[in-house]
Design a protein around this motif. Sequence first.
Motif, PDB file in Angstrom:
ATOM      1  N   LEU A 174       0.836  -1.195   0.000  1.00  0.00           N
ATOM      2  CA  LEU A 174       0.000   0.000   0.000  1.00  0.00           C
ATOM      3  C   LEU A 174       0.875   1.252   0.000  1.00  0.00           C
ATOM      4  N   LEU A 175       1.903   1.252   0.868  1.00  0.00           N
ATOM      5  CA  LEU A 175       2.804   2.404   0.951  1.00  0.00           C
ATOM      6  C   LEU A 175       3.465   2.658  -0.403  1.00  0.00           C
ATOM      7  N   ILE A 176       3.945   1.571  -1.036  1.00  0.00           N
ATOM      8  CA  ILE A 176       4.614   1.737  -2.324  1.00  0.00           C
ATOM      9  C   ILE A 176       3.639   2.312  -3.351  1.00  0.00           C
ATOM     10  N   GLY A 177       2.396   1.830  -3.304  1.00  0.00           N
ATOM     11  CA  GLY A 177       1.383   2.350  -4.220  1.00  0.00           C
ATOM     12  C   GLY A 177       1.171   3.846  -4.028  1.00  0.00           C
ATOM     13  N   VAL A 178       1.043   4.265  -2.764  1.00  0.00           N
ATOM     14  CA  VAL A 178       0.820   5.690  -2.495  1.00  0.00           C
ATOM     15  C   VAL A 178       2.035   6.501  -2.947  1.00  0.00           C
ATOM     16  N   ILE A 179       3.235   5.989  -2.669  1.00  0.00           N
ATOM     17  CA  ILE A 179       4.447   6.703  -3.098  1.00  0.00           C
ATOM     18  C   ILE A 179       4.467   6.831  -4.621  1.00  0.00           C
ATOM     19  N   MET A 180       4.091   5.739  -5.304  1.00  0.00           N
ATOM     20  CA  MET A 180       4.077   5.790  -6.767  1.00  0.00           C
ATOM     21  C   MET A 180       3.083   6.834  -7.270  1.00  0.00           C
ATOM     22  N   ALA A 181       1.988   7.002  -6.525  1.00  0.00           N
ATOM     23  CA  ALA A 181       0.996   7.995  -6.926  1.00  0.00           C
ATOM     24  C   ALA A 181       1.572   9.403  -6.830  1.00  0.00           C
ATOM     25  N   LEU A 182       2.572   9.597  -5.950  1.00  0.00           N
ATOM     26  CA  LEU A 182       3.138  10.932  -5.757  1.00  0.00           C
ATOM     27  C   LEU A 182       4.194  11.262  -6.809  1.00  0.00           C
ATOM     28  N   VAL A 183       4.658  10.222  -7.527  1.00  0.00           N
ATOM     29  CA  VAL A 183       5.697  10.444  -8.533  1.00  0.00           C
ATOM     30  C   VAL A 183       5.148  11.292  -9.678  1.00  0.00           C
ATOM     31  N   GLY A 184       5.955  12.240 -10.132  1.00  0.00           N
ATOM     32  CA  GLY A 184       5.541  13.060 -11.266  1.00  0.00           C
ATOM     33  C   GLY A 184       5.389  14.513 -10.861  1.00  0.00           C
ATOM     34  N   ALA A 185       4.614  15.254 -11.669  1.00  0.00           N
ATOM     35  CA  ALA A 185       4.453  16.677 -11.392  1.00  0.00           C
ATOM     36  C   ALA A 185       3.701  16.883 -10.082  1.00  0.00           C
ATOM     37  N   ASP A 186       4.189  17.779  -9.251  1.00  0.00           N
ATOM     38  CA  ASP A 186       3.498  18.095  -8.004  1.00  0.00           C
ATOM     39  C   ASP A 186       2.138  18.710  -8.328  1.00  0.00           C
ATOM     40  N   GLN A 187       1.107  18.290  -7.573  1.00  0.00           N
ATOM     41  CA  GLN A 187      -0.253  18.743  -7.871  1.00  0.00           C
ATOM     42  C   GLN A 187      -0.396  20.260  -7.806  1.00  0.00           C
ATOM     43  N   ILE A 188       0.381  20.899  -6.921  1.00  0.00           N
ATOM     44  CA  ILE A 188       0.215  22.338  -6.738  1.00  0.00           C
ATOM     45  C   ILE A 188       1.255  23.133  -7.520  1.00  0.00           C
ATOM     46  N   THR A 189       2.524  22.782  -7.331  1.00  0.00           N
ATOM     47  CA  THR A 189       3.572  23.591  -7.955  1.00  0.00           C
ATOM     48  C   THR A 189       3.920  23.116  -9.361  1.00  0.00           C
ATOM     49  N   GLY A 190       3.643  21.859  -9.680  1.00  0.00           N
ATOM     50  CA  GLY A 190       4.008  21.334 -10.985  1.00  0.00           C
ATOM     51  C   GLY A 190       5.468  20.946 -11.084  1.00  0.00           C
ATOM     52  N   ALA A 191       6.199  21.130  -9.997  1.00  0.00           N
ATOM     53  CA  ALA A 191       7.618  20.761 -10.011  1.00  0.00           C
ATOM     54  C   ALA A 191       7.747  19.243 -10.007  1.00  0.00           C
ATOM     55  N   PRO A 192       8.759  18.705 -10.695  1.00  0.00           N
ATOM     56  CA  PRO A 192       8.908  17.248 -10.710  1.00  0.00           C
ATOM     57  C   PRO A 192       9.243  16.708  -9.329  1.00  0.00           C
ATOM     58  N   ARG A 193       8.691  15.562  -9.035  1.00  0.00           N
ATOM     59  CA  ARG A 193       8.859  14.962  -7.722  1.00  0.00           C
ATOM     60  C   ARG A 193       9.223  13.492  -7.904  1.00  0.00           C
ATOM     61  N   GLY A 444      -3.685   7.424  -3.863  1.00  0.00           N
ATOM     62  CA  GLY A 444      -2.591   8.218  -3.307  1.00  0.00           C
ATOM     63  C   GLY A 444      -2.747   9.718  -3.499  1.00  0.00           C
ATOM     64  N   GLY A 445      -3.026  10.127  -4.730  1.00  0.00           N
ATOM     65  CA  GLY A 445      -3.150  11.547  -5.017  1.00  0.00           C
ATOM     66  C   GLY A 445      -4.264  12.188  -4.215  1.00  0.00           C
ATOM     67  N   MET A 446      -5.415  11.488  -4.152  1.00  0.00           N
ATOM     68  CA  MET A 446      -6.560  12.006  -3.422  1.00  0.00           C
ATOM     69  C   MET A 446      -6.266  12.068  -1.929  1.00  0.00           C
ATOM     70  N   LEU A 447      -5.516  11.064  -1.465  1.00  0.00           N
ATOM     71  CA  LEU A 447      -5.158  10.986  -0.056  1.00  0.00           C
ATOM     72  C   LEU A 447      -4.340  12.215   0.343  1.00  0.00           C
ATOM     73  N   GLU A 448      -3.336  12.530  -0.464  1.00  0.00           N
ATOM     74  CA  GLU A 448      -2.490  13.673  -0.141  1.00  0.00           C
ATOM     75  C   GLU A 448      -3.277  14.971  -0.222  1.00  0.00           C
TER      76      GLU A 448
END
Lengths: 501, 214
Positions: A174-193, A444-448
């Motif tokens: 589950l943790l890995i899934g949530v982390i994978m959901a966070l990979v990519g452009a930040d939802q707010i700043t758009g900076a790569p994460r 993951g994205g919704m969770l954050e």
Amino acid sequence: MTELLAHLYLGFSVILSVENIFLCLIGCLVGTLIGVLPGIGPLATIAILMPLTYNADAAGAIIMLAGIYYGAQYGGSTTAILVNMPGESSSVVTALDGHEMARQGKAGKALGIAAIGSFIAGCFATLLVAAVAIPLSRLALGFTAGNYFALMVLGLTLAIVLGSGSLLKAFCMLLIGVIMALVGADQITGAPRLTFGSSVLYDGFNIAVVAMGLFGIAEIFRNLELREHRPFVTSTVGGLLPNRQDMKDSAGAITRGSLLGAIIGIIPGNGATLSTFASYVLEKRLSKHPETFGKGAIQGVAGPESANNAAAQTTFVPLLTLGLPSTAVMALVGGAMTLHGVVPGPQVIDMHPELFWGVVTSMWLGNLMLVIINLPLIGIWVKFLKVPYHLLFPTIILICCVGIYSVNSRATDVLMVAAFGVVGYLLIRLKFEPAPLLLGLVLGGMLEESLRRGLILSRGNVWTFLSDPLTLVLIGLSIVIVGSALMPAISRRREVLVEDE
Amino acid sequence: MTYQAAEPNGQGPVPLHARIEVVGGVLMIALAALVWFGAIDLALGSLTNFGSGALPKLLSILLGASGAAIFVQGLLRPDAGSEHFQFAVRPVAIVVVAIVLFALFIRGGNFGFISTPQLGLCIVGPITVFLAGSASPQASFRELLVLSFGLTAMMLFVFPDLLRLGIPPFPGVLQDSIPPALGRETALRITYVGYGAIAVALYALLIRGDRSAA
């Protein structure tokens, strides 16, 4: 009541278009096929076939994917009864008494009662989905970000606890899934994460790619290390229709199975499988002749078969009304909705009524189709059992490659499917169940987002965040559930259930 | 199930480093470290407005801790209950090569480490099927040959023609030399009908003929 009828009318007007009937039929046929074939489940199939739905509209796509899912419940029982080889985990229980009936020359009766029970349960579950959807989504519309966060935590907790295997390992997934959901452009700043400088990862992980690798390809790797057997098929099927006495014997089991399945299906976790075990135990306990169970008791087929089909349908409730997928299959369906521009959540019913009611009524139509597909055509499905796996799996691989490539025309997607296939196989060998990963990836994205908004609203005060009564209750429930799952008595029972599967 | 484990689990005690929990635990810890490393430059922010690094860092700590717990579990487990980590390299490698070849040559392009020409579905398809199929110990090359052409014919029919999805059917060289009078669509149809015919002919020749001879 009139409102409900108006909604069902809307639903039927959607489903009764040529294209949607066709998609529903395709879904049911494919579902039955993979239900019959062992070694490939609904999760892998939906992952593999998702790309095919991209040029249908959203409603059509979900109608087809749903058809695959509940169609597999029907198909799975066919092989369970005829060859004592459950095509799906949800028909393991059916094999106990169903195959025994087949050995006594009553295979037709077992198949008949399974289909009739499934149909009745399917109709009941359809009505239930239609009835609870609006109140539930109204309720959810009033939720704050904090409530939503807590609800997701509760859903994920239940999914892990009611799933199979080690709790700790499921938590890791589950943790890995949530982390994978966070990979990519930040939802707010758009900076790569977490992209490690790779432009491929900037768009994040594509759920179709991950699912196809983890479930489709990895499953092939696992099957390849096993030796192939030609199944022995019972030759005499016998009369298909149960007689009046059979119907009388199984009426109670069907009713109880439908109810039990419908309720368990709404709860996160593998509802379809869990409900069959629950129904079997219940029927055996209520029976005046518990000694007949395991020796061809018709109730032992009717109950669990009704339960798994009801559950397969009510699993859609949390996804369609709250936007929270409760199983990996629903996570994929949710992903498919998102790809079609429909964000799963309580607003779906109001904003896309044609999608929602179309899908609900398609379940009823699909069940009707499935009775026809399964009963008179049983001989055709049995023939499919003879397709050898060493020809089936290269077929699956080519469909995967072509399917995923044709979505975005990106070679990196195909490469990622291969990579996730290897990862999935590694996880299977290490006994990590990858289903929670998919849930984490979707949520993951919704969770954050909801955690972030919730904390902004409570001005960064954790106590204010938690003091909302509903949030508190939901988080408290999650803690109680985890706590009780860790208690020795219950954790031992979980292990027994896993071994039974 | 139709399938049974081909090889029984190794006899005797399982060495500590080969236990599945130990391997799995180490893998989780390594992943956690990777995530932490990836998030090291991301802002933590505050509780009121947490930065993009907060959740990745928190989750990587949780993952590392859970991984460590699994690792310890594996070490402490009595010998009888522990399982040996096994990984079938050969079939996995063959299938991965088949998929990678598909990815690299379907449209071709510059992949950094390698630059490839477009071979299209009608060349890549049969190769993928044939190569992937040979990963099975039961593989029969005659059957696979028939399947390669038959399946590719079907894929050419379903994806580019029926669903009109963008997948290159022809090699780059041939694509431009299709006479305009014929048109791409007709060329495509001729190809899949031809492939289907090849599959049928191969079936009659290699499998039917063989059976009747036997």
